[in-house]
Design an enzyme around this catalytic site. Sequence first.
Site, PDB file in Angstrom:
ATOM      1  N   GLY A  12      58.500 -49.799  34.798  1.00 37.95           N
ATOM      2  CA  GLY A  12      57.484 -50.140  33.818  1.00 37.95           C
ATOM      3  C   GLY A  12      56.263 -50.793  34.438  1.00 37.95           C
ATOM      4  O   GLY A  12      56.089 -50.817  35.653  1.00 37.95           O
TER       5      GLY A  12
ATOM      6  N   GLY B 152      50.947 -55.338  38.078  1.00 39.34           N
ATOM      7  CA  GLY B 152      51.543 -54.365  38.990  1.00 39.34           C
ATOM      8  C   GLY B 152      52.301 -53.296  38.241  1.00 39.34           C
ATOM      9  O   GLY B 152      52.591 -53.419  37.047  1.00 39.34           O
TER      10      GLY B 152
ATOM     11  N   GLY C  20      55.818 -50.960  38.398  1.00 39.80           N
ATOM     12  CA  GLY C  20      57.147 -50.838  38.987  1.00 39.80           C
ATOM     13  C   GLY C  20      57.781 -49.514  38.615  1.00 39.80           C
ATOM     14  O   GLY C  20      57.231 -48.733  37.826  1.00 39.80           O
TER      15      GLY C  20
ATOM     16  N   ASP D 216      68.239 -53.721  43.855  1.00 42.44           N
ATOM     17  CA  ASP D 216      66.961 -53.284  44.415  1.00 42.44           C
ATOM     18  C   ASP D 216      66.304 -54.437  45.174  1.00 42.44           C
ATOM     19  O   ASP D 216      65.151 -54.781  44.943  1.00 42.44           O
ATOM     20  CB  ASP D 216      66.039 -52.764  43.310  1.00 42.44           C
ATOM     21  CG  ASP D 216      64.899 -51.921  43.858  1.00 42.44           C
ATOM     22  OD1 ASP D 216      64.982 -51.499  45.033  1.00 42.44           O
ATOM     23  OD2 ASP D 216      63.932 -51.678  43.129  1.00 42.44           O
TER      24      ASP D 216
END
Length: 719
Positions: free
Chosen positions: A439, A434, A436, A552
Site C-alpha cells: 500500500g 512512501g 510499499g 520482511d
Amino acid sequence: MQHKQISLLFSFSMCVLILRLATAQNTSNTITKAANITKPGCPRKCGNLTVPYPFGIGSGCALDPVFEIQCTVTTPFIHDSEVYDISDSEIRIRNYVGRSCYSSEGTLLLLDDSPLMELGDTDPYSFSDLNKLTVVGCDDLSFLSGSNFAIGCGSFCTDNSSHAVIEGTCKDGVGCCQLEIRKGIKYFETTIESRNNHTGVSSFNPCGYVFLGEASRFHFRGLKDLNDTNFVERIKHNVPIVLDWTIGNLTCVQAQKRKEYACLVNSQCVDSHTDIGGYRCRCNPGYEGNPYIRPGCQDIDECADSSTNMCEQNCINTPGNFTCSCLKGYTGDGKKNGRGCIAPNSNSEFPWIKFSIGMGVSFISLVVGAILLYFCIKKRKLIKSREKFFQQNGGLLLKQQISSIKGGVEATKIFTVDELKKATNNYASDRILGHGGNGIVYKGILPDKSIVAIKKSKYVDENQVEQFINEVIILTQVNHRNVVRLFGCCLEAEVPLLVYEYVSHGTLFEHIHNQNGAPWLSLQNRLRIASETASSLAYLHSSASMPIIHRDVKSTNILLDDVYTAKVADFGASRLVPLEQTHVATLVQGTLGYLDPEYLHTGQLTDRSDVYSFGVVLAELLTGMKPILRGTSDEDKCLVEYFVSSMKNNSLFQILDDRVVREGGIEQLQEIGELIKSCLHLHGEDRPTMKEVSMELESLRKFTSPWTNADGHEDQNEV
C-alpha cells in the site's frame, strides 16, 4: 537447476526494436494522419507497417540512426528483430519466452533460454510499465532482475489439482502469476525453475513459461494454456514487449534552447517523465500532421469537414479553431449543440420574456430540488456503503475483541473515514511518505496536532478478515521502544487503513547507502542499531502475547527517529504463529536478497526466517553493500554468498566498510563476522534464535580490545 540464458543486447545507438499493435485504434493520430509523414524520397511503408518520421526505412531516412529500420521484402527488421508497430510515444517488439518441460518422472526434457534484454544507457528507450512479468505453470518460480531492482513470481496449483485453475485471472498465483515492473528500466533478465520438476501435474501441465510482455494483451486461458503445445509461438506473435521512446535525453526546457530542437511550427513539446529524460512532440489542438517533418502541423478546416462542422448556418475557419454565426435577422450562437439560429418573430417579444422567466424559475426550482434529493440519496448510500465495508472488513469482530480485552478501548482506536481524510488533506500527494508492496503510506495530522503515519492498503483478502483483526489486536498491544506502534485502524473504507506511530528520519537503507556516507554512522552506532533491531525481533518472537514473524526484515523496513533510534516497521507481510505451532505454511513472500532460501523452497515460515533476513541486514550494516551487488561484468551477485565466501577465505576485512575497520578491533570484528555467518546458515535449525543474536550483539557492543586492527590503528570503540 540447469539453466541457460540468451542475451539480446539492444545497443540503441545502432538500432531500435519496434512492435505492432493488433488494432488501428491503439495507434496515435498525431504522426500518422497527414499525408506527408515520411522524409521526402524515403519509403512510407514496409509491408503493412507505416513508418512515420522521426523513424525511417533505411539509411538517412530517420531523424537519428537509432530510429532507422530495414525492410526485407514486406517485413520490417532491425538486426534480425521484426518490427510491428509505432505510436507517438511507444514501440512494440516481438516477445521472447523462457520455457522448461519435464516428463512425468520429473526428468528435464526441454529448457529454452530465458530472455535477457539490455537497452543502451545513452539511448532514449526504456521498458514501459505497461509490461508485466508473467509466469504460467503449476510448479514454477521465476525471478526478474534489473538495474537496482529484483522481483519474484511463483505459479503453483494447490493439491496438484487442475480444478483450482481459473481462466482469466493471474492474481492468486494458481496456474498463473503476474507482477508489475517500474517505469523507465533499461535492463532485465529472467530465470525459471521448478520446485518439484512438475511431478504430479505433468499430465495437464508438462511445461512452465516466463515472459515479460504487455499485460493488456495477455488473457490467461486456464487449462488451455497449461497444456498448449503452441503456447510459446502464440505469446511471441500476440503479446508484445512495450518500449517507451523519446527524442534525445533533454527536457523540453533544455531542448528548446538547442538548434536541433525537433518540434516544428504549431506543435508543443511533451516531457517523457522517465528517469532517462527526453521529450516528444505533439500537434496543438485544432492541428494535424507530423510535428517532426516540414511543414509541421497544419490547421484542420473544421468547416470543410461535415463530421466536425458544428455550425447551423455560417462557419468561419480560424487557425486552430472555428466560429459560427447566423444569417442576418436570425439570433443565437449558431452552434448545433448550442442555441442554434432562431428565426425572426413578428409578434411582440413581451410574452416570450414572461414565458422565459417563468420557465427559468420553474427549471431552477426543479434543479435545486433534484440536487437536494441527489445529495440526500448520496449521503444515505454513503452511510450504507461505510456500514457494509465496516462489517466486511471485520468491524463487528474487532469491537467484540476490544470489549473482551481490559483496556482495549484505549489500546485500539477505531478511526472514521472522515477523520483520516481530514488528517491527510484528502490523501494529498504532498502527504505521501512512501510506497510499499502492500500500500501507500501518508503523513497525517490528527486534531490534537499529533503526527501519525497512515497506511492505505491496496487490497484485502476477505477470507483472511478474522486473521487480520487478530493481528490488529495483537500489534496494538505490542509495546516495545524499537517497534513502530500501531495506534488503530479505519474499517469504513473499501480497504482497511492502519494508523501507525510517525518516525521522522527515514529508513536505515537510505542512511547506509547515502552517497557521502552518514556522519553519525560509527561502528558503535551500527552495533546499537543492530542490537535495537534484534531486541525488537526477539520480543516479537518470544515475548508478545502471540509470537509474530515479521517475514520482511530488511533495511528499508527499519526506520530511524530524530535521535536515530531504530524502529521496526511494515507488518503488512507478518504472520501470527499459534502457541502450539513452530511454523506456518504460507505463499512465499519477501524481498530478493533478504529472503530465507529454506523458506523459499519449502514454504514453511519459522522465526529462523527472520534471523536469516536480519543476518543480511547486519552484513549490509558492516559492509555498506546492497544485498544484490552489480558486478563489473554486469552480472548480479548476492551479498550473502560474497560475505560467507570472504569468511571462508579469511578476507573479511577486505569487504568491511573502511570506517568499520578503522574503529573496530580485530577480535570484535571477527566475532561479528562469525555471528553474521551463523545467521546465514542455509538450514534454519543451525541458526541461533533472535534472542541469542540480541544477547550476542549486546556483548559485542561492550567489547574492547587492547590490540590494534588490521590497518595498525588503535581501537576507537565506544563503550
